[in-house]
Design a protein around this motif. Structure first.
Motif, PDB file in Angstrom:
ATOM      1  N   TRP A 134     -15.028  13.323  -4.717  1.00 58.16           N
ATOM      2  CA  TRP A 134     -14.999  12.030  -4.029  1.00 58.16           C
ATOM      3  C   TRP A 134     -14.105  11.031  -4.744  1.00 58.16           C
ATOM      4  N   TYR A 135     -14.302  10.924  -6.059  1.00 58.10           N
ATOM      5  CA  TYR A 135     -13.605   9.889  -6.818  1.00 58.10           C
ATOM      6  C   TYR A 135     -12.202  10.293  -7.259  1.00 58.10           C
ATOM      7  N   THR A 136     -11.777  11.525  -6.964  1.00 59.09           N
ATOM      8  CA  THR A 136     -10.404  11.929  -7.272  1.00 59.09           C
ATOM      9  C   THR A 136      -9.681  12.313  -5.986  1.00 59.09           C
ATOM     10  N   VAL A 137     -10.052  13.417  -5.398  1.00 53.93           N
ATOM     11  CA  VAL A 137      -9.338  13.933  -4.233  1.00 53.93           C
ATOM     12  C   VAL A 137      -9.388  12.965  -3.061  1.00 53.93           C
ATOM     13  N   GLU A 138     -10.518  12.305  -2.871  1.00 53.01           N
ATOM     14  CA  GLU A 138     -10.657  11.398  -1.738  1.00 53.01           C
ATOM     15  C   GLU A 138     -10.279   9.956  -2.069  1.00 53.01           C
ATOM     16  N   PHE A 139     -10.694   9.456  -3.231  1.00 53.54           N
ATOM     17  CA  PHE A 139     -10.523   8.028  -3.500  1.00 53.54           C
ATOM     18  C   PHE A 139      -9.949   7.754  -4.891  1.00 53.54           C
ATOM     19  N   GLY A 140      -9.028   8.605  -5.334  1.00 54.89           N
ATOM     20  CA  GLY A 140      -8.455   8.447  -6.657  1.00 54.89           C
ATOM     21  C   GLY A 140      -7.253   7.524  -6.706  1.00 54.89           C
ATOM     22  N   LEU A 141      -7.104   6.848  -7.855  1.00 57.01           N
ATOM     23  CA  LEU A 141      -5.922   6.055  -8.168  1.00 57.01           C
ATOM     24  C   LEU A 141      -5.290   6.627  -9.438  1.00 57.01           C
ATOM     25  N   VAL A 142      -3.975   6.431  -9.581  1.00 56.33           N
ATOM     26  CA  VAL A 142      -3.251   6.923 -10.745  1.00 56.33           C
ATOM     27  C   VAL A 142      -2.380   5.796 -11.297  1.00 56.33           C
ATOM     28  N   ARG A 143      -2.264   5.734 -12.643  1.00 59.60           N
ATOM     29  CA  ARG A 143      -1.323   4.799 -13.262  1.00 59.60           C
ATOM     30  C   ARG A 143       0.093   5.328 -13.051  1.00 59.60           C
ATOM     31  N   GLU A 144       0.943   4.475 -12.554  1.00 59.84           N
ATOM     32  CA  GLU A 144       2.300   4.934 -12.242  1.00 59.84           C
ATOM     33  C   GLU A 144       3.200   3.718 -12.052  1.00 59.84           C
ATOM     34  N   ALA A 145       4.443   3.819 -12.523  1.00 59.61           N
ATOM     35  CA  ALA A 145       5.455   2.784 -12.304  1.00 59.61           C
ATOM     36  C   ALA A 145       4.964   1.407 -12.755  1.00 59.61           C
ATOM     37  N   GLY A 146       4.240   1.383 -13.863  1.00 55.29           N
ATOM     38  CA  GLY A 146       3.778   0.121 -14.406  1.00 55.29           C
ATOM     39  C   GLY A 146       2.611  -0.511 -13.675  1.00 55.29           C
ATOM     40  N   GLY A 147       1.981   0.228 -12.778  1.00 52.37           N
ATOM     41  CA  GLY A 147       0.848  -0.306 -12.030  1.00 52.37           C
ATOM     42  C   GLY A 147      -0.069   0.804 -11.576  1.00 52.37           C
ATOM     43  N   LEU A 148      -0.778   0.576 -10.491  1.00 49.72           N
ATOM     44  CA  LEU A 148      -1.669   1.572  -9.924  1.00 49.72           C
ATOM     45  C   LEU A 148      -1.106   2.052  -8.598  1.00 49.72           C
ATOM     46  N   ARG A 149      -1.314   3.331  -8.327  1.00 52.63           N
ATOM     47  CA  ARG A 149      -0.877   3.925  -7.078  1.00 52.63           C
ATOM     48  C   ARG A 149      -2.007   4.773  -6.506  1.00 52.63           C
ATOM     49  N   ILE A 150      -1.959   4.989  -5.207  1.00 53.60           N
ATOM     50  CA  ILE A 150      -2.967   5.748  -4.478  1.00 53.60           C
ATOM     51  C   ILE A 150      -2.565   7.223  -4.434  1.00 53.60           C
ATOM     52  N   TYR A 151      -3.549   8.109  -4.622  1.00 57.36           N
ATOM     53  CA  TYR A 151      -3.327   9.514  -4.298  1.00 57.36           C
ATOM     54  C   TYR A 151      -4.484  10.109  -3.499  1.00 57.36           C
ATOM     55  N   GLY A 152      -5.622   9.456  -3.461  1.00 56.66           N
ATOM     56  CA  GLY A 152      -6.782   9.971  -2.740  1.00 56.66           C
ATOM     57  C   GLY A 152      -6.598   9.937  -1.234  1.00 56.66           C
ATOM     58  N   ALA A 153      -6.980  11.025  -0.571  1.00 58.21           N
ATOM     59  CA  ALA A 153      -6.752  11.169   0.874  1.00 58.21           C
ATOM     60  C   ALA A 153      -7.531  10.161   1.694  1.00 58.21           C
ATOM     61  N   GLY A 154      -8.734   9.794   1.237  1.00 57.81           N
ATOM     62  CA  GLY A 154      -9.516   8.823   1.973  1.00 57.81           C
ATOM     63  C   GLY A 154      -8.879   7.451   1.988  1.00 57.81           C
ATOM     64  N   ILE A 155      -7.998   7.200   1.017  1.00 53.36           N
ATOM     65  CA  ILE A 155      -7.293   5.919   0.977  1.00 53.36           C
ATOM     66  C   ILE A 155      -5.988   6.013   1.756  1.00 53.36           C
ATOM     67  N   VAL A 156      -5.167   7.020   1.460  1.00 56.28           N
ATOM     68  CA  VAL A 156      -3.830   7.061   2.075  1.00 56.28           C
ATOM     69  C   VAL A 156      -3.881   7.258   3.579  1.00 56.28           C
ATOM     70  N   SER A 157      -4.976   7.813   4.095  1.00 56.07           N
ATOM     71  CA  SER A 157      -5.089   7.990   5.545  1.00 56.07           C
ATOM     72  C   SER A 157      -5.768   6.803   6.224  1.00 56.07           C
ATOM     73  N   SER A 158      -6.133   5.790   5.448  1.00 50.46           N
ATOM     74  CA  SER A 158      -6.806   4.600   5.982  1.00 50.46           C
ATOM     75  C   SER A 158      -5.930   3.381   5.772  1.00 50.46           C
ATOM     76  N   TYR A 159      -5.543   2.731   6.847  1.00 48.12           N
ATOM     77  CA  TYR A 159      -4.708   1.538   6.742  1.00 48.12           C
ATOM     78  C   TYR A 159      -5.418   0.446   5.948  1.00 48.12           C
ATOM     79  N   GLY A 160      -6.676   0.205   6.275  1.00 41.33           N
ATOM     80  CA  GLY A 160      -7.400  -0.871   5.617  1.00 41.33           C
ATOM     81  C   GLY A 160      -7.642  -0.604   4.146  1.00 41.33           C
ATOM     82  N   GLU A 161      -8.052   0.625   3.803  1.00 39.93           N
ATOM     83  CA  GLU A 161      -8.374   0.896   2.403  1.00 39.93           C
ATOM     84  C   GLU A 161      -7.124   1.051   1.554  1.00 39.93           C
ATOM     85  N   SER A 162      -5.989   1.377   2.170  1.00 40.98           N
ATOM     86  CA  SER A 162      -4.735   1.423   1.419  1.00 40.98           C
ATOM     87  C   SER A 162      -4.397   0.058   0.830  1.00 40.98           C
ATOM     88  N   VAL A 163      -4.787  -0.995   1.527  1.00 34.45           N
ATOM     89  CA  VAL A 163      -4.595  -2.357   1.022  1.00 34.45           C
ATOM     90  C   VAL A 163      -5.731  -2.732   0.074  1.00 34.45           C
TER      91      VAL A 163
END
Length: 295
Positions: free
Chosen positions: A180-209
């Protein structure tokens, strides 16, 4: 597993106790790509266009590379025959269609053998922002681009093998939290900030923000045992996001942990409530929890 917002399996309609007619013993079914209607393809295109317009600068480089490598920008729901040629060439994975949620042992076995199961239906045009269950957009757009990354692809296979072992320890709930906390809703440090990789976030317009911009949720440095002790929300946006430093960190934590004593130890300590902080937490952002309090 999760959509925008996710709901418990009890509310899911594509659930079966045994493989339904037409399904193989491993629960796979033909995708029957030709059976998707023009309206189905239009829903995919609408969702795809909306997400890719806002994910640059938000999604991890691995996810965005996967979209390109797999050529998901082509119009319409991907034909798994074409998609699997590119995915197999990249990492040896393939996508298989299933009629809905599958039993845990079946799910883990597919992952352990580098097969990712995908629902074979897509939401209606009036469900763009709300769906009770994972459809082909969540499963393919949300999950599959990351499977084109060699390190994450190995993590997913290791998770599947670990899942099969977890069944003998009676620790499925603990391991599910890692997913849940990685594959679905994980964040990664990248490019000096945080980025999304979890599927539950990237497939959701609202949660991507929400996951990156909203002050409400806690953002906590990843720790395997901490994650496996932590409850999660299944009915709304998350109150905690765990942040990895790299996908190698995630793979190493999975491959180099002896889970048998970890499971035994987890039986002796209490679970950590959603939004609860503990002394050992390394906080990246202390959340206000204002969003959850308002619901």
């Amino acid at each position: 597993m999760a959509v925008d917002p996710p709901l418990p399996p009890a509310f899911v309609s594509h659930v079966h106790d045994v493989p339904p007619p037409g399904a193989a013993p491993d629960w796979t079914i033909p995708q029957n790509w030709d059976d998707f209607s023009a309206a189905d393809h239009a829903v995919w295109d609408t969702l795809f266009a909306r997400q890719v317009a806002m994910l640059p600068g938000r999604a991890s480089d691995a996810f965005l590379r996967g979209v390109d490598v797999l050529r998901l920008e082509r119009p319409g729901i991907p034909d798994f025959r074409d998609l699997n040629e590119r995915l197999m060439a990249a990492t040896g994975w393939q996508v298989v269609a299933v009629p809905g949620l599958v039993p845990d042992d079946v799910f883990f076995d597919h992952l352990a053998n580098r097969r990712f199961v995908s629902g074979n239906f897509i939401r209606r045009a009036d469900q763009l922002d709300y769906l009770q269950e994972p459809d082909v957009f969540h499963d393919v757009f949300g999950h599959v681009p990351m499977l084109a990354d060699p390190v994450f692809a190995d993590y997913m296979q290791a998770y599947g093998k670990g899942g099969l072992r977890s069944l003998s320890f009676g620790s499925l709930e603990k391991l599910a939290r890692l997913y849940w906390y990685t594959v679905e809703f994980g964040l990664v440090r990248e490019a000096g900030g945080l980025r999304i990789y979890g599927a539950g976030i990237v497939s959701s317009y609202g949660e991507s923000v929400f996951a990156l911009d909203d002050p409400s949720p806690h953002r906590i440095a990843f720790d395997l045992e901490r994650v496996m002790r932590t409850d999660y929300r299944i009915d709304d946006y998350q109150q905690n996001y765990f942040v990895i430093d790299s996908f190698e960190q995630l793979l190493d934590a999975t491959l180099h942990t002896d889970f048998a004593p970890l499971y035994a130890r987890l039986q002796t300590v209490s679970d950590i409530d959603v939004a609860q902080l503990i002394d050992s937490d390394v906080l990246i952002n202390l959340g206000t929890q204002a969003y959850a309090a308002s619901r």
